[in-house]
Design a protein around this motif. Structure first.
Motif, PDB file in Angstrom:
ATOM      1  N   ARG A 151     -15.803 -14.885   0.120  1.00 29.47           N
ATOM      2  CA  ARG A 151     -15.152 -13.746   0.022  1.00 29.47           C
ATOM      3  C   ARG A 151     -13.975 -13.626   0.762  1.00 29.47           C
ATOM      4  NH1 ARG A 151     -19.109  -9.822  -1.429  1.00 29.47           N
ATOM      5  NH2 ARG A 151     -18.164  -8.100  -0.090  1.00 29.47           N
ATOM      6  N   ASP A 166      -1.875  -6.399   1.726  1.00 30.24           N
ATOM      7  CA  ASP A 166      -1.569  -6.321   0.450  1.00 30.24           C
ATOM      8  C   ASP A 166      -2.798  -5.749  -0.332  1.00 30.24           C
ATOM      9  OD1 ASP A 166       1.109  -7.512   0.732  1.00 30.24           O
ATOM     10  OD2 ASP A 166       0.181  -9.568   0.969  1.00 30.24           O
ATOM     11  N   THR A 213     -18.080  -7.777  -6.731  1.00 23.76           N
ATOM     12  CA  THR A 213     -18.095  -7.439  -5.257  1.00 23.76           C
ATOM     13  C   THR A 213     -17.202  -8.384  -4.741  1.00 23.76           C
ATOM     14  OG1 THR A 213     -20.059  -9.193  -5.084  1.00 23.76           O
ATOM     15  CG2 THR A 213     -20.677  -6.598  -5.211  1.00 23.76           C
ATOM     16  N   GLY A 214     -16.704  -7.938  -3.586  1.00 19.94           N
ATOM     17  CA  GLY A 214     -15.817  -8.684  -2.779  1.00 19.94           C
ATOM     18  C   GLY A 214     -14.213  -8.672  -3.121  1.00 19.94           C
ATOM     19  N   THR A 257     -14.501  -0.925  -2.673  1.00 21.27           N
ATOM     20  CA  THR A 257     -14.784   0.000  -1.737  1.00 21.27           C
ATOM     21  C   THR A 257     -13.367   0.835  -1.386  1.00 21.27           C
ATOM     22  OG1 THR A 257     -16.664  -1.187  -0.738  1.00 21.27           O
ATOM     23  CG2 THR A 257     -16.047   0.767   0.312  1.00 21.27           C
ATOM     24  N   ALA A 258     -12.533   0.046  -0.898  1.00 19.10           N
ATOM     25  CA  ALA A 258     -11.028   0.608  -0.410  1.00 19.10           C
ATOM     26  C   ALA A 258     -10.540   1.219  -1.767  1.00 19.10           C
ATOM     27  CB  ALA A 258     -10.189  -0.166   0.098  1.00 19.10           C
ATOM     28  N   GLN A 272     -23.118   0.654   4.233  1.00 19.02           N
ATOM     29  CA  GLN A 272     -21.786  -0.337   4.375  1.00 19.02           C
ATOM     30  C   GLN A 272     -20.607   0.513   3.973  1.00 19.02           C
ATOM     31  OE1 GLN A 272     -22.405  -4.318   2.884  1.00 19.02           O
ATOM     32  NE2 GLN A 272     -20.925  -3.870   1.383  1.00 19.02           N
ATOM     33  N   TYR A 306      -5.203  -5.138   6.539  1.00 16.50           N
ATOM     34  CA  TYR A 306      -4.997  -5.293   5.237  1.00 16.50           C
ATOM     35  C   TYR A 306      -3.559  -5.190   5.152  1.00 16.50           C
ATOM     36  CZ  TYR A 306      -9.782  -3.440   4.337  1.00 16.50           C
ATOM     37  OH  TYR A 306     -11.128  -3.122   4.255  1.00 16.50           O
ATOM     38  N   PHE A 322       0.780  -1.279  -0.096  1.00 16.70           N
ATOM     39  CA  PHE A 322       0.121  -0.040  -0.130  1.00 16.70           C
ATOM     40  C   PHE A 322       0.827   1.074  -0.029  1.00 16.70           C
ATOM     41  CE2 PHE A 322      -3.448  -2.712   1.479  1.00 16.70           C
ATOM     42  CZ  PHE A 322      -4.577  -2.287   0.747  1.00 16.70           C
ATOM     43  N   GLY A 366     -12.602  -5.719  -3.067  1.00 13.02           N
ATOM     44  CA  GLY A 366     -11.756  -4.589  -2.213  1.00 13.02           C
ATOM     45  C   GLY A 366     -12.118  -3.407  -3.038  1.00 13.02           C
ATOM     46  N   ASP A 398     -21.491  -6.688   2.259  1.00 15.97           N
ATOM     47  CA  ASP A 398     -20.359  -7.379   2.778  1.00 15.97           C
ATOM     48  C   ASP A 398     -20.709  -7.994   3.880  1.00 15.97           C
ATOM     49  OD1 ASP A 398     -17.679  -7.925   3.140  1.00 15.97           O
ATOM     50  OD2 ASP A 398     -17.317  -6.253   4.155  1.00 15.97           O
TER      51      ASP A 398
END
Ligand code: AMP
Length: 412
Positions: free
Chosen positions: A333, A23, A47-48, A52-53, A85, A21, A3, A50, A305
């Motif tokens: 997930r 990686d 979905t699932g 959103t991040a 969420q 998290y 990151f 990542g 999620d």
């Protein structure tokens, strides 16, 4: 790549570490540098993954710290649950900053939303209808928005929200950064992209049409009259911790829930006829393990999620092939493995074939061990020229042919 190498702010790196998290996921690797560099981005990740991040971390990095001018980031979501969420995830990621996040959706009073908006939010996650109400009432302005995210755009289209979305986009400054996420890009979304985005870069993660690799999925053919019996037998035979059962209609979901409650399962129900409070209680109870079973319709459950779902059961075959991917994406997930079962009756055959074409994969048909099958046309030998996949024949009440028996194992 870590990151830290992606160019995120120190506060965001702290937030990511606190989330545990280690990686970045593939979409985060691709999207974070693009958003940080100021590019408009179209993402087609499932979905699932990542997602959103992938959009939140670079946006929060760029927002830096609180500024009372009004929202500088707006995230539009098709459902209240998704909006809530995303708000939670953003609060988590930004916990080491003084950025303020709020969520706006319908079905609840205006009081808390008005107060939070008045206090000055940097980031607003919202469903389109209620957000428009706030604009009309003057409780919110979008003239300071620098980052706009249109999440689950294809679902917003399906739900008829696109005109509202357009009106909201018109209220945002032209000079802004826009990200759009959509599993599919039908022509209406293409038009929206042309109109709302500037030289976007497209990120496709994995094959758009493939189910998650770590999910084992199978089909249980059965006669119409035995659907519920098979569902009960399935629940008895698998070792499940938490299972989501998908139904086509709200009434269907209620019926299935009632049957399961009678059979002493701890059940919660999630569909759009339930009040906001009931929906929140259902989700929370399911997440905490108070309910082992969540019976849901597609719209209510899309993109949610929910960690540690051990099984997904399609009580009804989904009508849209892409919903199959979304439904079975609830399990397996974050690299856990999961199982997805689909109950299929004769009239579902065209939908099952459409799903198999869509995912370019044949889904194995299996039989429940020790289940008293009554005759079903689905067990007949395929006729010459008929689609393959329904081998087997009933003789003397027993089913022969190419079926596999599903592994059993008692429930915990
Ligand atoms: P999303 O696709 O945004 O709904 O995220 C799915 C799940 O993956 C959420 O529980 C996230 O907290 C989790 N997640 C997101 N990014 C990472 C990452 N880099 N490492 C581990 N888990 C992650």
């Amino acid at each position: 790549m870590s990151f830290a190498a992606l160019g995120l702010s120190e506060k965001m790196l702290e937030g990511v570490r606190a989330m545990g998290y280690t990686d970045p996921t593939p979409i985060q690797l691709r999207a974070i540098p693009l958003v940080l560099s100021g590019k408009d981005v179209i993402g087609s990740a499932q979905t699932g993954t990542g997602k959103t991040a992938a959009f939140a971390l670079p946006i929060l990095s760029k927002l830096g710290s609180h500024n009372p001018v009004g929202p500088r980031a707006l995230i539009l979501e098709p459902t209240r649950e998704l909006a809530a969420q995303v708000e939670t995830a953003i609060r988590d990621y930004s916990r080491f900053t003084d950025l303020k996040t709020t969520v706006v959706f319908g079905g609840v009073g205006y009081g808390k939303q008005n107060d939070e908006l008045k206090a000055g939010a940097d980031i607003v996650a919202a469903t389109p209808g209620r957000l428009l109400d706030h604009l009309e009432q003057g409780t919110l302005k979008l003239d300071k928005v620098e980052f706009l995210v249109l999440d689950e755009a294809d679902r917003m289209l399906d739900m008829g929200f696109l005109p509202d979305v357009r009106r909201l986009v018109e209220q945002c400054p032209r000079k802004r950064h826009t990200a759009l996420f959509s599993a599919t890009i039908p022509p209406q979304i293409e038009t929206l992209i042309q109109w709302a985005m500037h030289n976007p870069e497209t990120i496709e993660i994995g094959a758009r049409r493939s189910p998650a690799e770590n999910v084992k999925h199978v089909i249980y053919p059965v006669s119409d009259t035995q659907k519920t019996d098979l569902l009960l037998a399935l629940l008895e035979s698998v070792n499940y911790d938490s299972v989501i059962i998908f139904c086509r209609t709200k009434h269907g979901a209620d019926r299935v829930a009632t049957t399961l409650k009678r059979a002493n399962h701890a059940v919660a129900v999630l569909h759009s006829n339930r009040t906001q409070k009931e929906r929140e209680q259902a989700l929370e109870g399911f997440r905490e393990g108070k309910f082992e079973v969540l019976v849901a319709t597609d719209i209510a459950a899309r993109g949610l999620d929910i960690a540690d779902v051990s099984h997904v059961i399609n009580y009804d075959v989904p009508q849209h092939p892409e919903d199959y991917i979304h439904r079975i994406g609830r399990t397996g997930r974050a690299e856990a493995t999961g199982d997805a079962f689909t109950i299929m009756i004769a009239e579902d055959a065209p939908h099952v074939f459409a799903i198999e074409r869509f995912i370019s994969q044949k889904i194995p048909r299996v039989k429940m061990e020790k289940f008293e099958y009554r005759y079903t046309a689905l067990f007949e030998e395929p006729k010459a020229g008929a689609p393959a996949g329904f081998p087997g024949k009933v003789r003397g009440g027993r089913v022969h042919g190419g079926y596999h028996f599903a592994p059993g194992g008692r429930r915990r």
